[in-house]
Design a protein around this motif. Structure first.
Motif, PDB file in Angstrom:
ATOM      1  N   LEU A 143     -10.670 -13.544   4.759  1.00  0.00           N
ATOM      2  CA  LEU A 143      -9.274 -13.786   4.377  1.00  0.00           C
ATOM      3  C   LEU A 143      -8.505 -12.475   4.238  1.00  0.00           C
ATOM      4  O   LEU A 143      -7.388 -12.344   4.730  1.00  0.00           O
ATOM      5  N   ALA A 191      -7.732 -11.061   7.541  1.00  0.00           N
ATOM      6  CA  ALA A 191      -6.673 -11.846   8.184  1.00  0.00           C
ATOM      7  C   ALA A 191      -5.316 -11.485   7.595  1.00  0.00           C
ATOM      8  O   ALA A 191      -4.348 -11.249   8.316  1.00  0.00           O
ATOM      9  N   MET A 192      -5.262 -11.385   6.273  1.00  0.00           N
ATOM     10  CA  MET A 192      -3.997 -11.048   5.604  1.00  0.00           C
ATOM     11  C   MET A 192      -3.552  -9.633   6.000  1.00  0.00           C
ATOM     12  O   MET A 192      -2.378  -9.352   6.130  1.00  0.00           O
ATOM     13  N   PHE A 193      -4.558  -8.760   6.142  1.00  0.00           N
ATOM     14  CA  PHE A 193      -4.254  -7.371   6.479  1.00  0.00           C
ATOM     15  C   PHE A 193      -3.581  -7.283   7.841  1.00  0.00           C
ATOM     16  O   PHE A 193      -2.658  -6.491   8.042  1.00  0.00           O
ATOM     17  N   PHE A 194      -4.041  -8.104   8.760  1.00  0.00           N
ATOM     18  CA  PHE A 194      -3.475  -8.040  10.108  1.00  0.00           C
ATOM     19  C   PHE A 194      -2.186  -8.835  10.240  1.00  0.00           C
ATOM     20  O   PHE A 194      -1.521  -8.775  11.262  1.00  0.00           O
ATOM     21  N   MET A 195      -1.876  -9.619   9.210  1.00  0.00           N
ATOM     22  CA  MET A 195      -0.624 -10.391   9.262  1.00  0.00           C
ATOM     23  C   MET A 195       0.536  -9.547   8.770  1.00  0.00           C
ATOM     24  O   MET A 195       0.341  -8.546   8.101  1.00  0.00           O
ATOM     25  N   ASP A 196       1.723 -10.001   9.050  1.00  0.00           N
ATOM     26  CA  ASP A 196       2.889  -9.331   8.479  1.00  0.00           C
ATOM     27  C   ASP A 196       3.027  -9.704   7.012  1.00  0.00           C
ATOM     28  O   ASP A 196       2.568 -10.762   6.593  1.00  0.00           O
ATOM     29  N   GLU A 197       3.682  -8.839   6.283  1.00  0.00           N
ATOM     30  CA  GLU A 197       3.824  -9.046   4.851  1.00  0.00           C
ATOM     31  C   GLU A 197       4.500 -10.375   4.515  1.00  0.00           C
ATOM     32  O   GLU A 197       4.083 -11.083   3.606  1.00  0.00           O
ATOM     33  N   ARG A 239       1.213  -7.956  17.405  1.00  0.00           N
ATOM     34  CA  ARG A 239       1.613  -8.564  16.147  1.00  0.00           C
ATOM     35  C   ARG A 239       1.836 -10.058  16.208  1.00  0.00           C
ATOM     36  O   ARG A 239       1.253 -10.808  15.452  1.00  0.00           O
ATOM     37  N   GLY A 278       0.842  -1.191   0.000  1.00  0.00           N
ATOM     38  CA  GLY A 278       0.000   0.000   0.000  1.00  0.00           C
ATOM     39  C   GLY A 278       0.865   1.225   0.000  1.00  0.00           C
ATOM     40  O   GLY A 278       2.070   1.140  -0.181  1.00  0.00           O
ATOM     41  N   LYS A 323      -5.352  -2.134   2.124  1.00  0.00           N
ATOM     42  CA  LYS A 323      -3.996  -1.599   2.177  1.00  0.00           C
ATOM     43  C   LYS A 323      -3.956  -0.120   1.831  1.00  0.00           C
ATOM     44  O   LYS A 323      -3.017   0.586   2.204  1.00  0.00           O
ATOM     45  N   SER A 355      -6.253  -5.280  -1.289  1.00  0.00           N
ATOM     46  CA  SER A 355      -5.598  -4.067  -1.793  1.00  0.00           C
ATOM     47  C   SER A 355      -6.392  -2.828  -1.390  1.00  0.00           C
ATOM     48  O   SER A 355      -5.815  -1.759  -1.194  1.00  0.00           O
ATOM     49  N   LEU A 371      -1.164 -12.197  16.861  1.00  0.00           N
ATOM     50  CA  LEU A 371      -2.066 -12.099  15.726  1.00  0.00           C
ATOM     51  C   LEU A 371      -1.544 -12.915  14.539  1.00  0.00           C
ATOM     52  O   LEU A 371      -2.282 -13.676  13.915  1.00  0.00           O
ATOM     53  N   ASN A 372      -0.268 -12.753  14.259  1.00  0.00           N
ATOM     54  CA  ASN A 372       0.347 -13.510  13.181  1.00  0.00           C
ATOM     55  C   ASN A 372       0.136 -14.998  13.373  1.00  0.00           C
ATOM     56  O   ASN A 372      -0.206 -15.724  12.445  1.00  0.00           O
ATOM     57  N   LEU A 414      -3.890 -15.936  13.183  1.00  0.00           N
ATOM     58  CA  LEU A 414      -4.423 -15.789  11.835  1.00  0.00           C
ATOM     59  C   LEU A 414      -3.683 -16.690  10.861  1.00  0.00           C
ATOM     60  O   LEU A 414      -4.292 -17.323   9.999  1.00  0.00           O
TER      61      LEU A 414
END
Ligand SMILES: Nc1ncnc2c1ncn2[C@@H]1O[C@H](COP(=O)(O)OP(=O)(O)OP(=O)(O)O)[C@@H](O)[C@H]1O
Ligand SMILES: [Mg+2]
Lengths: 320, 365, 312
Positions: free
Chosen positions: C94, C97-103, A26, A11, C192, C189, A29-30, A33
């Protein structure tokens, strides 16, 4: 395949936003999820794994071939596949299929679709991005509408046109050319499905090139066509590569158009698998598993090669 | 080389009037700077000259030739874009050679000319690189080389220095000017940096909101601004402006500014009477004023003000004062540390007077 | 305007694309509706002259009285609506969930979830064919038997005792794994692009993850949700490649496992009753046009279309 593309990373905040207030929770959550999302997909991934492993085994696997499960690992399926011995038709006589030819057919369709899609959309994308002409907006809107519109719903009429065109083609080129013509028509019909989206994507790639570059060339005395070919095309190469990959995969995986339009003798991997499964005893499935694995390889390769681009193109509104 | 003339040129984009009835003469072989704030229409004028845009009305001449409707390639101009617009997929050599290739010149001639211009701009060792591997200053030189290699009649420069750091900008300013003089080419240079304009220009054309506000040699524009916009746009810090009222004593107009009375010269007084003004705007440049403990003798402009802030810049101080509720800036020598209530004194020949409605200088009225 | 648009270069650049669009969209669109009024059978183009409403009458009659077609209609409704809900909600869950996860975690996950979509139809269907295989070799049967949940292997998609629900469940499952990724990508997206500061501000205000999602994130992507819903509805109504294979391979019951689009396809290319099939397809075409227009509006297309600069 070195596809280093100038993509917007993540983003607006990008990866740099990693360490903000968010970090408080973090890790937990990681974990939570990550597990949930992973578990949701695990069964499907397991099916992929079983398919691939089955192609190396004497029987179809229902669980991992751990030592002691009595499963033999072997290359026999692949051998049979490439010898064209797919299944015993009567007694010990195998129906033979020339798998190399089938792969070639699939390739011809896929590459044909790629060529048509790339050529048409690289040209049209440029026009929509850079040229003024009457109906520009309306036409683009119409093309986007077609992108949303389900092209398969028209397959009956597209086939009617095909049937109608067979007469003149037979007269002009002779009977023997009909099989080749069916490939040609399949390619065009299948490529057309991809065209609206590809034009839109390609227009986006052209839009990213600064106008000044184009003007600069025009001031130096280039024609519009020269600018397109010598200045812009080299700069949208990554876009063209991306488009080519998507188009290739679309042609590669197609079942419906190939099945409907291609001469019945002309098989691709899709129709080959369709036919084999339909007419087969389960015992011979491992050979089909090998065909399926083979069929999957280019997809996986491109999948890994394009990653981010794939994600970006999808979020730009690809058919779902 | 050629003289470039715009005659009553306007350019509209839909409802936006980017260039509004502009007439300018860019003299043959001279360095003219188009100066104006962001969005004032400078680039648009340049693109009109280049032929990228066609004017909505008006005509453009190169010497005697009416080029209004000619495509860019028939105008033989070189344009250096603000973002350089180098072709990223070509090497520096190919970039510079591109205009010549399009003309179909033979490779030997191309090779000679590319090396010649590369030598001129000190980029010979960069010829094999691609634009992506160059620094901003190097890219700028390559863009310049590409514009010059085709020996254009007119060289157009769109803020080519704005992407460079302050030091490099100073160096290149000088080099660019020298180069232009050496080649004797007609140059039009766009910038919003007034210091750059002052230092490079044979002639400055100040643009605002699509109109020419003033044109003339740099010093003239600096010392005799035609209107309030030019006065406040040029100079750093910009000119002080103070609203003032006119009082008539024995038929002679006196100006009350920041609580003091100022007696304008005969010429200004005549203008005020002529136009029947009862208000004017008094303006002066910070570097033209000085600070004094006591009101001066004589007829210079002087008024009382309270020191508010002293900014030491090393070579000089910028003192901000408050006079009758209005901020006033004065440049003083570095050793002075003024404080408290003081007099701001401006020599009368440095006092500028403007008509408040139109903003026009009384000298130009 | 100066420089009246010239057709020259634009026409040249557009020609190939326009030719394809004409031959494969415009002409077929008209022809498709036209064929619906003719008794075309076995591709005997001579019959294209006879126009009547017979096909529509027959279609109306069959929808009301033909048991098989009634099943198809029910399947279409259930399959489309349930899969739509699964795809949109699943995609949303999903994406969040992806948004709150690390990249580093979300990138591979997003890719993996795309795998079913990228897999050739024939291979993807093969996976499920084998999963639901009626005999002991079927993966599902073998799992359930080893767990002791069933004694005998079952034909999951065809067992009369389980129909129609088992067939529907299979349809939803198979298409859900493909469909869910579209919403996931679009929503992700969109999420993001929400300014990061808002998330931080909400966190500072003490919002939990769920509250954050519900009150800050989801309201801001509601247009994307509508857009994805429309788009998915459109593609679910017209998708049939997976279903075609699973029906042909016997995994699914032919009537309870077919949707309208597949029925159209089979009527045209198996039963060879093209006039009738075209009439049935007209419904799809109409839905396609209407929902397509809607999606177009939602895409904010106009904002993405900038005018070309310069007058050359
Ligand atoms: N192609 C265009 N379409 C519409 N409006 C435009 C176009 N090009 C310029 N304008 C408008 O015309 C005005 C002048 O723009 P121009 O680019 O000439 O300004 P400028 O003086 O070069 O500014 P800057 O210093 O920021 O480069 C601006 O208001 C701009 O928004
Ligand atoms: Mg500009």
């Amino acid at each position: 395949m070195a596809l280093r593309l100038r993509l917007r990373r993540g983003g607006p905040a990008g990866e740099a936003a990693g360490a903000d207030v968010e970090t408080l929770e973090r890790r937990r959550l990681n974990l939570v999820l990550g597990l949930a999302v992973g578990l949701g997909l695990a069964p499907v991934l397991y099916l992929y794994l079983l398919l691939v492993l089955s192609s190396f085994s004497n029987t179809m696997l229902t669980s991992l071939p751990l030592p002691g499960s009595g499963v033999e690992l072997t290359l026999r399926n692949w051998e049979m596949l490439f010898r064209g011995q797919v299944a015993p038709a009567a007694g010990k006589i195998y129906t033979t299929r020339d798998i190399v030819l089938i792969i070639l057919n699939t390739l011809v369709v896929a590459l044909g679709v790629t060529a048509v899609v790339v050529a048409a959309s690289v040209m049209a994308g440029y026009a929509f991005s850079r040229l003024r002409f009457r109906w520009r907006r309306g036409l683009m809107e119409f093309i986007i509408l077609l992108h949303a519109f389900p092209g398969v719903a028209l397959i009956i009429a597209v086939y009617a046109v095909y049937v109608w065109s067979l007469g003149p083609v037979r007269e002009l080129l002779g009977r023997d050319s009909l099989a080749a013509y069916s490939v040609f028509y399949t390619v065009l019909a299948r490529a057309s499905l991809e065209i609206p989206m590809s034009i839109w994507l390609m227009k986006g790639f052209f839009d990213r090139i600064p106008w000044e570059v184009e003007w600069s060339a025009l001031i130096d005395g280039a024609s519009r066509f020269t600018v397109w070919r010598r200045i812009l095309l080299p700069q949208v190469k990554p876009g063209i590569a991306a488009l080519a990959i998507f188009a290739f995969l679309a042609g590669w995986e197609d079942l419906i158009y190939v099945r409907v339009f291609l001469y019945p003798q002309v098989k691709t991997l899709a129709t080959f698998i369709e036919e084999s499964v339909a007419g087969l005893e389960t015992a011979y499935l491992p050979v089909v598993a090998a065909a399926g694995t083979l069929y999957l390889i280019p997809t996986i390769v491109f999948f890994i090669a394009t990653q981010r681009l794939l994600l970006e193109a999808m979020s730009g509104g690809v058919k779902g | 080389m050629v003289e470039v003339r715009l005659e009553g040129v306007s350019k509209r984009f839909g409802r936006v009037v980017a260039v509004d009835n502009v007439s300018i003469v860019f003299e043959d072989g001279r360095f003219t700077v188009l100066l104006g704030p962001s969005g004032s229409g400078k680039s648009t004028i340049l693109y009109l000259v280049a032929g990228v845009y066609k004017p909505s009305s008006g005509r453009i001449f190169f010497g005697d030739r009416d080029v209004t409707n000619l495509p860019p390639k028939e105008r033989n101009v070189g344009l250096v874009f603000q973002n350089y617009a180098l072709y990223p997929h070509m090497t520096v050599y190919e970039n510079i050679a591109f205009p010549l290739r399009l003309r179909g010149e033979d490779e030997a001639a191309i090779d000679r000319k590319v090396h010649e211009v590369a030598r001129l701009l000190h980029i010979e060792e960069l010829l094999d690189r691609r634009p992506g591997q160059l620094s901003g200053g190097q890219q700028q030189r390559v863009a310049l080389a590409r514009a010059l290699v085709k020996e254009p009649d007119v060289l157009l420069l769109d803020e080519p220095l704005s992407n460079l750091d302050a030091l490099l900008r100073l160096t290149i300013r000088g080099e660019l000017k020298k180069l232009q003089q050496k080649l004797g080419i007609t140059a039009i240079h766009v910038t919003h940096d007034q210091a750059e304009a002052m230092s490079m220009a044979d002639k400055i054309v100040v643009i605002d909101r699509g109109r020419v506000q003033q044109e003339g040699p740099p010093l003239e524009v600096y010392e005799r601004p035609r209107n309030l916009f030019v006065a406040t746009f040029i100079g750093s810090p910009p000119a002080n402006t103070l609203p003032a009222t006119v009082e008539h004593r024995d038929g002679y107009p006196l100006i009350r500014v920041a609580g003091s009375l100022y007696r304008p010269g005969e010429r200004h007084a005549a203008k005020i009477r002529e136009a029947g003004l009862d208000r004017v705007v008094v303006a002066f440049r910070p570097e033209h004023a000085r600070l004094a403990e006591h009101p001066p003798e004589g007829e210079d402009l002087a008024f009382e003000a309270e020191v508010y802030l002293v900014e030491p810049l090393g070579r000089e101080n910028i003192v901000t004062l408050e006079a009758a509720g209005m901020p006033v800036k004065v440049v003083t020598p570095p050793e002075e540390r003024p404080s408290g209530r003081l007099y701001v004194v401006v020599p009368r020949e440095r006092v500028l007077l403007f008509e408040p409605e139109t903003g026009l200088s009384l000298d130009h009225l | 305007m100066p420089g009246r648009p010239r057709p020259g270069p634009a026409f040249f650049f557009l020609l190939p694309a326009l030719a394809l669009i004409l031959v494969f969209y415009v002409v077929p669109l008209i022809l498709s509706v036209y064929i619906g009024f003719t008794p075309l059978r076995d591709w005997n183009l001579q019959r294209l002259g006879e126009l009547s409403l017979d096909n529509y009458r027959r279609l109306y009659h069959l929808v009301l009285h033909d048991p098989d077609l009634r099943k198809v209609v029910q399947t279409t409704i259930v399959f489309t609506s349930v899969t739509l809900a699964v795809n949109v909600l699943g995609g949303l869950v999903l994406a969040l969930a992806m948004f709150f996860m690390d990249e580093w975690l979300s990138l591979p996950y997003r890719l993996l979830w795309l795998l079913p979509r990228m897999t050739p139809v024939a291979v993807y269907s093969l996976l499920w064919y084998y999963f639901f295989l009626p005999g002991r070799e079927g993966i599902l049967n073998s799992w359930l038997m080893s767990l002791g949940l069933i004694d005998e292997p079952r034909a999951w998609g065809k067992d009369p005792e389980l129909l129609p629900y088992s067939a529907w469940a299979i349809l939803v499952l198979v298409n859900g794994f493909v469909g869910v990724s579209f919403g996931m990508i679009v929503f992700y997206s969109a999420l993001k692009s929400i300014p990061r500061e808002q998330v931080i501000a909400a966190r500072i205000d003490g919002a939990s993850t769920l509250q954050l999602a519900r009150h800050v994130l989801i309201p801001q992507i509601r247009w994307h949700i509508v857009y994805v819903t429309v788009w998915q509805l459109l593609s679910l109504l017209t998708t049939f490649a997976h279903i075609f294979l699973l029906v042909e391979w016997g995994t699914l019951d032919r009537a309870w496992g077919s949707n309208w689009a597949l029925y159209v396809f089979n009527t045209a290319f198996l039963t060879q009753d093209q006039g009738f099939a075209a009439a049935a397809a007209t419904v799809l075409v109409a839905v396609g046009v209407v929902l397509g227009l809607l999606a177009l509006r939602l895409m904010r297309f106009r904002e993405m279309m900038v005018e070309p600069k310069g007058e050359l």
